[in-house]
Design a protein around this motif. Structure first.
Motif, PDB file in Angstrom:
ATOM      1  N   SER A  24       5.699  -4.780  -4.942  1.00 25.13           N
ATOM      2  CA  SER A  24       6.691  -4.951  -3.894  1.00 25.13           C
ATOM      3  C   SER A  24       6.015  -4.849  -2.532  1.00 25.13           C
ATOM      4  N   GLU A  25       6.363  -5.762  -1.647  1.00 21.12           N
ATOM      5  CA  GLU A  25       5.826  -5.735  -0.280  1.00 21.12           C
ATOM      6  C   GLU A  25       6.243  -4.468   0.460  1.00 21.12           C
ATOM      7  N   GLU A  26       7.296  -3.821  -0.033  1.00 26.84           N
ATOM      8  CA  GLU A  26       7.794  -2.613   0.631  1.00 26.84           C
ATOM      9  C   GLU A  26       6.750  -1.503   0.700  1.00 26.84           C
ATOM     10  N   ILE A  27       5.817  -1.444  -0.250  1.00 26.30           N
ATOM     11  CA  ILE A  27       4.822  -0.367  -0.197  1.00 26.30           C
ATOM     12  C   ILE A  27       3.790  -0.612   0.906  1.00 26.30           C
ATOM     13  N   ILE A  28       3.764  -1.833   1.433  1.00 24.70           N
ATOM     14  CA  ILE A  28       2.902  -2.164   2.574  1.00 24.70           C
ATOM     15  C   ILE A  28       3.702  -2.066   3.865  1.00 24.70           C
ATOM     16  N   GLU A  29       4.936  -2.515   3.828  1.00 31.20           N
ATOM     17  CA  GLU A  29       5.782  -2.595   5.027  1.00 31.20           C
ATOM     18  C   GLU A  29       6.331  -1.253   5.491  1.00 31.20           C
ATOM     19  N   ASN A  30       6.527  -0.313   4.577  1.00 30.03           N
ATOM     20  CA  ASN A  30       7.171   0.965   4.911  1.00 30.03           C
ATOM     21  C   ASN A  30       6.163   2.095   5.009  1.00 30.03           C
ATOM     22  N   ASP A  31       6.445   3.024   5.908  1.00 29.21           N
ATOM     23  CA  ASP A  31       5.586   4.184   6.121  1.00 29.21           C
ATOM     24  C   ASP A  31       6.185   5.397   5.415  1.00 29.21           C
TER      25      ASP A  31
END
Length: 187
Positions: A10-17
């Motif tokens: 998921s791109e979320e693990i890159i996009e979210n802090d």
């Protein structure tokens, strides 16, 4: 989402802090919820081997829960997880002097008593991995108890995948993580 080897990430693990903020949440992920920590089949054997060395670190309630339910509980879906104390705390939860939840397994590891840190699902959190026959899905698990971790992560500008770097390497290997890092740079 993107594919990396035999994983769909998921791109979320890159996009979210994200950075755990134990002073704010007090380790709520170990004491809230309605399920124990997910376990992989090979971790069941490890728990059986290390339990005698971890037991001295446990609370009486944890020992009692383990003795009544076993080291591992199988869900209705056939998944494996740690037992709970009265349907809440993980049986392996202990508390420090500030009443922050800690893992007895990790405490035994930190003190050099055992060489296994803790279940990979705990080490990876807030990343969750779901294995399928052909691939594994690597996703960000959002949970309200971690709102302060998201805030701290934003302040420190640390994306999820960097926060759980050690655990991702433990799960997928250094080459996989390096490839993820390269993808994140071009993202």
């Amino acid at each position: 989402m993107f594919q990396l080897g035999k994983t769909i990430v998921s791109e979320e693990i890159i996009e979210n802090d994200f950075v755990c903020n134990l002073s704010a949440c007090k380790g709520a992920c170990c004491i809230d919820g309605d399920a124990g920590a997910p376990l992989e089949a090979e971790e069941v054997k490890i728990l059986g081997t290390i339990y005698p060395n971890v037991k001295p670190f446990l609370r009486d309630e944890g020992i009692e829960a383990i003795e009544q339910q076993g080291l591992v509980v199988k869900t209705e879906e056939g998944e494996l997880e740690t037992p709970l104390i009265n349907g809440a705390d993980c049986a392996f939860v202990i508390f420090d002097e500030k009443k922050v939840a800690r893992c007895a397994i990790e405490e035994a590891y930190d003190q050099g008593v055992i060489s296994w840190k803790k279940p990979i699902s705990c080490h990876l959190y807030p990343v969750r991995v779901k294995a399928y026959s052909e691939f594994s899905a690597v996703n960000y698990h959002r949970w309200q108890v971690c709102d302060e971790a998201c805030t701290l992560g934003k302040t420190l500008q640390i994306p999820i995948y960097k926060f759980v770097k050690e655990a991702l390497i433990r799960k997928f290997g250094e080459d996989w993580y390096n490839a993820l890092e390269q993808l994140a740079k071009s993202f």
